[in-house]
Design a protein around this motif. Structure first.
Motif: not given
Ligand SMILES: Nc1ncnc2c1ncn2[C@@H]1O[C@H](COP(=O)(O)OP(=O)(O)OP(=O)(O)O)[C@@H](O)[C@H]1O
Ligand SMILES: [Mg+2]
Lengths: 279, 315
Positions: A20, A27, A123-126, A129, B57, B78-79, B81-82
């Motif tokens: 990531a 994103r 998810t990696p979304l913030r 995003d 997170c 974010s890192t 959660r990936a």
């Protein structure tokens, strides 16, 4: 079982995804994609609205009301005819209404009734995003509607300048100046009690008083002062100038005001999304 | 490959979460080791979900230290959660979309390639026994199927750590067993699992190690076996007595004779290493139960011993 399913052995070996933080695509684009997948199920209704509403607006307001106004020759309007005056304003107003409708109930629904927003947080979304992704999706829908509206303007013969190709962009910006702050605010609401108030006290008065149907100079001075702060007035000034060929340097000011509304809305959204979805 | 992958999956010290002045998670310490199944057992409101959300997170901690894969959730959310797979307490599926589309859009949130998602989707549908429903809308699916889809979705990014918040609450026994079986397989394949539950049988079946939570605090931790050995006798005798019986008085008789006794609203529990002997003892003091049952001690008994309440009462 031979192949591990759905996960890799710990600690990770031979990771197939890039770590990531090396995203090559912004994103928020993934959020747009998500809305696109859902839209495939409801595009018919949406297309009907995009096609029907400009035609109805222009027939009733432009040609119906316009023929009465023009006969009297009461005021000297930009564009010459009342149809030409009112049409770009209606395009801007339609964008405001779609943007408002899209950013109140659907946003609250995504966090309260359908809870789909909670399917995006792990998810990696913030938060940013999610905010920008939704607005980008609205921008795409608004652009489609505005392009069609501009074509209808051309058919009705009110286009007087090649700058009209920029009118859809101005309209989209105007739509976002509503949807960004309203979506942010909707995300902070526990229920929909205040939504009808927004329509009655913000959207409808703007529709009636921001220069769609008559120049704001006609308003009493205090009301005029309010009207020129409203984002709809700036959008109308822009679209009208671009359509009728009266655009000038002041339009950069209108763009700046609208951009400020959008940025402020997104910043506010970052706060309300974070509070609500990452408590 | 990456250094972070080699560190402890989760470490918490003094971890605290407050909402206003209410302490939902109150100064907890725990560590999760690679490859283990780690559980939070506790009644409603114990603070399990609040803890899980901090690990996931999606909720900032109020105080204390927390690292996930050696990273700080505040900075690297974010890192982290990936690399996580999250099964939240409520499914949060998109019920308007079909099963396959739910996996697709979720995979895209992880920046996975379309072809990769398609490949994994088939595997995961197979794994969670949803292949037949792949093209059905999610709305009408049963609770068990939705839960399995949420689990499949959580695995789409091949997570290093899977967080499961009450994976089987609300499911019928058959559906629960199917979920257990899948989680057990994941565990065998080496996945690190963290799960919360208020079912002691679930905790016993799945967890290598667990913490018992109550009112935001950790009251004890260990393997299910160790916890039972520490707090309970080998066996428990459950006596149901006629409704008119004075349970406290009956318990008094037994206690006088040195038995460890717990009184519940509807029954008396006797803790003993030899249940048969305890039962004949009760018989000896003149207790005439309507029914008697000798069973092995469970985590339910551990919870009772630690908090003075049953898991059901506490919720
Ligand atoms: N966003 C929030 N705002 C205020 N209070 C909250 C919030 N989230 C949780 N709480 C409170 O914190 C406490 C712990 O809640 P939590 O959801 O962590 O418990 P739990 O152990 O998961 O319970 P359950 O078994 O019911 O899911 C509860 O009293 C709950 O009301
Ligand atoms: Mg919970």
């Amino acid at each position: 079982m031979t192949t591990p399913i759905g996960h890799r052995r710990y600690p990770s070996v031979g990771s197939v995804q890039p770590p990531a933080g090396t995203w090559t695509t912004p994103r928020f684009v993934r959020v747009v994609e998500y809305h696109l997948v859902g839209y495939r199920r409801m595009w018919r209704g949406s297309i009907v609205r995009i096609v029907i509403s400009p035609i109805l607006y222009l027939l009733s307001m432009g040609i119906g009301v316009g023929s009465l106004v023009d006969q009297r020759g009461a005021v000297d309007l930009a564009g010459g005819s009342y149809l030409a005056f009112v049409a770009p304003g209606l395009m801007a107003a339609a964008a405001m209404q779609s943007a408002s409708a899209a950013s109140l109930y659907p946003v609250l629904a995504s966090v309260k009734w359908l809870r789909t927003a909670y399917g995006q947080v792990g998810t990696p979304l913030r938060p940013v995003d999610l905010v920008v992704g939704l607005q980008a999706w609205f921008a795409i829908l608004a652009l489609a509607a505005a392009i069609f509206f501009t074509l209808v303007l051309a058919v009705f013969g009110v286009v007087a300048s090649p700058l009209v190709v920029l009118a859809p962009l101005a309209t989209v910006l105007g739509g976002l100046s509503f949807s960004a702050p309203l979506a942010a605010w909707a995300m902070s609401q526990q229920d929909d009690h205040k939504f009808s108030v927004v329509f009655r006290l913000i959207v409808l008065p703007m529709f009636l008083l921001s220069g769609v149907f008559f120049p704001v100079e006609q308003l009493p001075a205090p009301l005029e002062a309010v009207a020129v702060v409203a984002p709809l007035w700036h959008t109308i000034e822009l679209t009208r100038g671009l359509t009728l060929g009266t655009a000038g340097m002041s339009d950069f000011f209108h763009v700046a005001v609208l951009v400020a509304y959008v940025i402020a809305g997104c910043l506010y959204g970052k706060r309300t999304y974070t509070r609500r979805l990452y408590p | 490959m990456d250094d972070a992958g080699l560190s402890v999956p989760v470490a918490a010290r003094g971890l605290t979460k407050t909402f206003g002045s209410f302490r939902a998670v109150d100064d907890v310490d725990f560590q999760v080791q690679p490859g283990e199944a780690f559980g939070f057992l506790g009644p409603n409101g114990a603070g399990k979900s609040s803890t899980m959300r901090m690990i996931g997170c999606v909720s900032p901690r109020t105080a204390g230290d927390l690292t996930v894969f050696g990273l700080d959730p505040t900075r690297d959310g974010s890192t982290i959660r990936a690399r996580l797979g999250v099964v939240p307490q409520e499914d949060a599926l998109d019920v308007e979309l079909n099963v396959r589309e739910n996996l697709y859009v979720y995979g895209r949130f992880f920046d996975l390639k379309r072809s990769e998602i398609r490949r994994r989707t088939e595997e995961l549908l197979e794994f969670t026994q949803l292949t037949e429903r792949a093209d059905d809308r999610v709305e009408p699916l049963s609770g068990g199927m939705k839960r399995r889809l949420t689990i499949a979705r959580a695995l789409i990014n091949q997570p290093d750590l899977v967080l499961l918040d009450e994976p089987t609450t609300g499911l019928d026994p058959q559906a629960r067993h199917l979920v257990w079986d899948r989680l057990y397989r994941l565990k065998q394949q080496g996945a690190t699992l963290i799960l919360t539950t208020h079912y002691m049988d679930e905790a016993e079946q799945l967890c290598d190690r667990l913490v018992v939570m109550d009112n935001g605090r950790i009251v004890d931790d260990g393997s299910p076996r160790a916890l039972i050995d520490r707090h309970c006798t080998k066996e428990v005798v459950e006596l149901r007595l006629a409704a008119t019986t004075d349970l406290e008085r009956s318990a008094g008789h037994l206690r006088r004779d040195g038995l460890e006794v717990e009184v519940l609203p509807d029954r008396i529990l006797i803790y003993a290493d030899d249940g048969e002997a305890a039962l004949s003892f009760a018989d000896g003091v003149g207790l005439r139960p309507e029914s008697a049952l000798i069973r092995r001690s469970t985590l339910e008994d551990v919870f009772l011993a630690l908090t003075g309440r049953t898991l059901v009462e506490a919720g």
